[in-house]
Design a protein around this motif. Sequence first.
Motif, mmCIF file in Angstrom:
data_model
loop_
_atom_site.group_PDB
_atom_site.id
_atom_site.type_symbol
_atom_site.label_atom_id
_atom_site.label_comp_id
_atom_site.label_asym_id
_atom_site.label_seq_id
_atom_site.Cartn_x
_atom_site.Cartn_y
_atom_site.Cartn_z
ATOM 1 N N HIS A 143 0.879 -1.167 0.000
ATOM 2 C CA HIS A 143 0.000 0.000 0.000
ATOM 3 C C HIS A 143 0.915 1.214 0.000
ATOM 4 C CE1 HIS A 143 -3.246 -2.618 1.689
ATOM 5 N NE2 HIS A 143 -3.959 -1.856 0.875
ATOM 6 N N THR A 144 0.575 2.214 -0.794
ATOM 7 C CA THR A 144 1.335 3.461 -0.855
ATOM 8 C C THR A 144 0.324 4.601 -0.971
ATOM 9 O OG1 THR A 144 1.471 3.572 -3.269
ATOM 10 C CG2 THR A 144 3.172 2.253 -2.136
ATOM 11 N N PRO A 145 0.781 5.850 -1.053
ATOM 12 C CA PRO A 145 -0.176 6.932 -1.297
ATOM 13 C C PRO A 145 -0.943 6.783 -2.612
ATOM 14 C CG PRO A 145 1.805 7.831 -0.342
ATOM 15 C CD PRO A 145 2.092 6.379 -0.657
ATOM 16 N N ALA A 146 -0.437 5.949 -3.537
ATOM 17 C CA ALA A 146 -1.155 5.712 -4.797
ATOM 18 C C ALA A 146 -2.323 4.741 -4.623
ATOM 19 C CB ALA A 146 -0.189 5.183 -5.863
ATOM 20 N N ASN A 147 -2.313 3.921 -3.585
ATOM 21 C CA ASN A 147 -3.415 2.990 -3.287
ATOM 22 C C ASN A 147 -3.561 2.844 -1.764
ATOM 23 O OD1 ASN A 147 -0.972 1.413 -3.085
ATOM 24 N ND2 ASN A 147 -2.215 -0.438 -3.164
ATOM 25 N N PRO A 148 -3.896 3.941 -1.076
ATOM 26 C CA PRO A 148 -3.960 3.873 0.389
ATOM 27 C C PRO A 148 -5.048 2.906 0.857
ATOM 28 C CG PRO A 148 -4.926 5.927 -0.402
ATOM 29 C CD PRO A 148 -4.329 5.244 -1.590
ATOM 30 N N ALA A 149 -4.776 2.234 1.987
ATOM 31 C CA ALA A 149 -5.793 1.364 2.583
ATOM 32 C C ALA A 149 -7.022 2.218 2.891
ATOM 33 C CB ALA A 149 -5.237 0.726 3.851
ATOM 34 N N PRO A 150 -8.217 1.715 2.671
ATOM 35 C CA PRO A 150 -8.606 0.326 2.480
ATOM 36 C C PRO A 150 -8.607 -0.146 1.027
ATOM 37 C CG PRO A 150 -10.577 1.646 2.742
ATOM 38 C CD PRO A 150 -9.394 2.586 2.865
ATOM 39 N N ALA A 151 -8.015 0.590 0.094
ATOM 40 C CA ALA A 151 -7.907 0.109 -1.291
ATOM 41 C C ALA A 151 -7.144 -1.215 -1.289
ATOM 42 C CB ALA A 151 -7.177 1.143 -2.156
ATOM 43 N N PRO A 152 -7.390 -2.056 -2.287
ATOM 44 C CA PRO A 152 -6.660 -3.330 -2.337
ATOM 45 C C PRO A 152 -5.151 -3.104 -2.469
ATOM 46 C CG PRO A 152 -8.485 -3.309 -3.901
ATOM 47 C CD PRO A 152 -8.353 -1.921 -3.371
ATOM 48 N N ALA A 153 -4.384 -3.992 -1.847
ATOM 49 C CA ALA A 153 -2.932 -3.968 -2.008
ATOM 50 C C ALA A 153 -2.595 -4.408 -3.426
ATOM 51 C CB ALA A 153 -2.279 -4.896 -0.997
ATOM 52 N N VAL A 154 -1.435 -3.983 -3.921
ATOM 53 C CA VAL A 154 -0.959 -4.385 -5.244
ATOM 54 C C VAL A 154 0.374 -5.090 -5.080
ATOM 55 C CG1 VAL A 154 -2.156 -2.501 -6.433
ATOM 56 C CG2 VAL A 154 0.215 -2.178 -5.684
ATOM 57 N N ALA A 155 0.761 -5.852 -6.092
ATOM 58 C CA ALA A 155 2.053 -6.538 -6.052
ATOM 59 C C ALA A 155 3.175 -5.509 -5.921
ATOM 60 C CB ALA A 155 2.243 -7.363 -7.321
ATOM 61 N N CYS A 156 4.201 -5.857 -5.187
ATOM 62 C CA CYS A 156 5.302 -4.916 -4.943
ATOM 63 C C CYS A 156 6.015 -4.496 -6.221
ATOM 64 C CB CYS A 156 6.294 -5.512 -3.950
ATOM 65 S SG CYS A 156 5.629 -5.569 -2.269
ATOM 66 N N ILE A 157 5.930 -5.294 -7.280
ATOM 67 C CA ILE A 157 6.593 -4.929 -8.529
ATOM 68 C C ILE A 157 5.755 -3.959 -9.367
ATOM 69 C CG2 ILE A 157 7.923 -7.063 -8.651
ATOM 70 C CD1 ILE A 157 5.883 -8.052 -10.760
ATOM 71 N N THR A 158 4.530 -3.656 -8.931
ATOM 72 C CA THR A 158 3.628 -2.782 -9.678
ATOM 73 C C THR A 158 4.143 -1.348 -9.694
ATOM 74 O OG1 THR A 158 1.739 -4.148 -9.062
ATOM 75 C CG2 THR A 158 1.255 -1.917 -9.827
ATOM 76 N N THR A 159 4.191 -0.749 -10.885
ATOM 77 C CA THR A 159 4.534 0.664 -11.021
ATOM 78 C C THR A 159 3.288 1.474 -10.716
ATOM 79 O OG1 THR A 159 6.167 0.156 -12.716
ATOM 80 C CG2 THR A 159 5.383 2.431 -12.608
ATOM 81 N N GLN A 160 3.423 2.503 -9.907
ATOM 82 C CA GLN A 160 2.281 3.304 -9.484
ATOM 83 C C GLN A 160 2.473 4.762 -9.867
ATOM 84 O OE1 GLN A 160 2.604 1.869 -5.317
ATOM 85 N NE2 GLN A 160 0.410 1.492 -5.540
ATOM 86 N N SER A 161 1.362 5.489 -9.917
ATOM 87 C CA SER A 161 1.435 6.906 -10.244
ATOM 88 C C SER A 161 1.992 7.695 -9.068
ATOM 89 C CB SER A 161 0.052 7.437 -10.627
ATOM 90 O OG SER A 161 -0.853 7.243 -9.560
ATOM 91 N N ALA A 162 2.684 8.786 -9.401
ATOM 92 C CA ALA A 162 3.273 9.651 -8.388
ATOM 93 C C ALA A 162 2.224 10.595 -7.821
ATOM 94 C CB ALA A 162 4.433 10.444 -8.991
ATOM 95 N N GLY A 163 2.531 11.151 -6.656
ATOM 96 C CA GLY A 163 1.649 12.125 -6.026
ATOM 97 C C GLY A 163 1.082 11.598 -4.724
ATOM 98 N N GLY A 164 0.679 12.507 -3.894
ATOM 99 C CA GLY A 164 0.095 12.147 -2.609
ATOM 100 C C GLY A 164 1.154 11.975 -1.540
ATOM 101 N N ALA A 165 0.694 11.781 -0.339
ATOM 102 C CA ALA A 165 1.577 11.596 0.807
ATOM 103 C C ALA A 165 0.878 10.710 1.808
ATOM 104 C CB ALA A 165 1.916 12.949 1.437
ATOM 105 N N GLY A 166 1.660 10.077 2.692
ATOM 106 C CA GLY A 166 1.067 9.265 3.732
ATOM 107 C C GLY A 166 1.786 7.960 3.953
#
Length: 191
Positions: A143-166
Amino acid sequence: MLYPPAVPTTVTAGKNVCVVLQLFVPGHALDGYRNDASVQANFTFTNALPGLTASYVVHDTTTVSAMALELKKEVRNVSRAGPFGLNNDARSGETLEYRITYINNGATPISGLTVNDATPVYTSFAGSQEDTTPATLTGCTKHTPANPAPAPAVACITTQSAGGAGPMDWKFVGQLAPGGTGAVRFRVTVN
């Protein structure tokens, strides 16, 4: 001791100053030893009638623990092609990359390993990745600021969009064997 040395710094309205407290724990420190540190900032506001001042204090307590899991966090300034170390000197718009290394110093495997962190204040998320992962850890989700909980977790190799904090977390499946080590990384852009 402050770096750069403690000299008055002029800050204009709306600007931020980041203060980082670095602590060294000697290898001979016993379980339960504590260090209490305080960081204080004193402000004198110009052009205020009547004159205004303010003082803020933040307290930090570090406690030594004899737990088997060791975590080591390092940072480098990607914008300046710097090496990993403890100094996170950066200017607005530059990118910092953090590496968190985990090591099992115990005699038994560690199951259910989760590494937690958060984007530092005055920064925004710019990406994350697995670094090295031992074969005994058979899966990783994040989980990162691109998919904060309670959003589903993604595989660690997944590239995510930039932005956000937390907050961020990397959850591993399998066991970290004694002596096993690995790392995760994340990048932030300084506001």
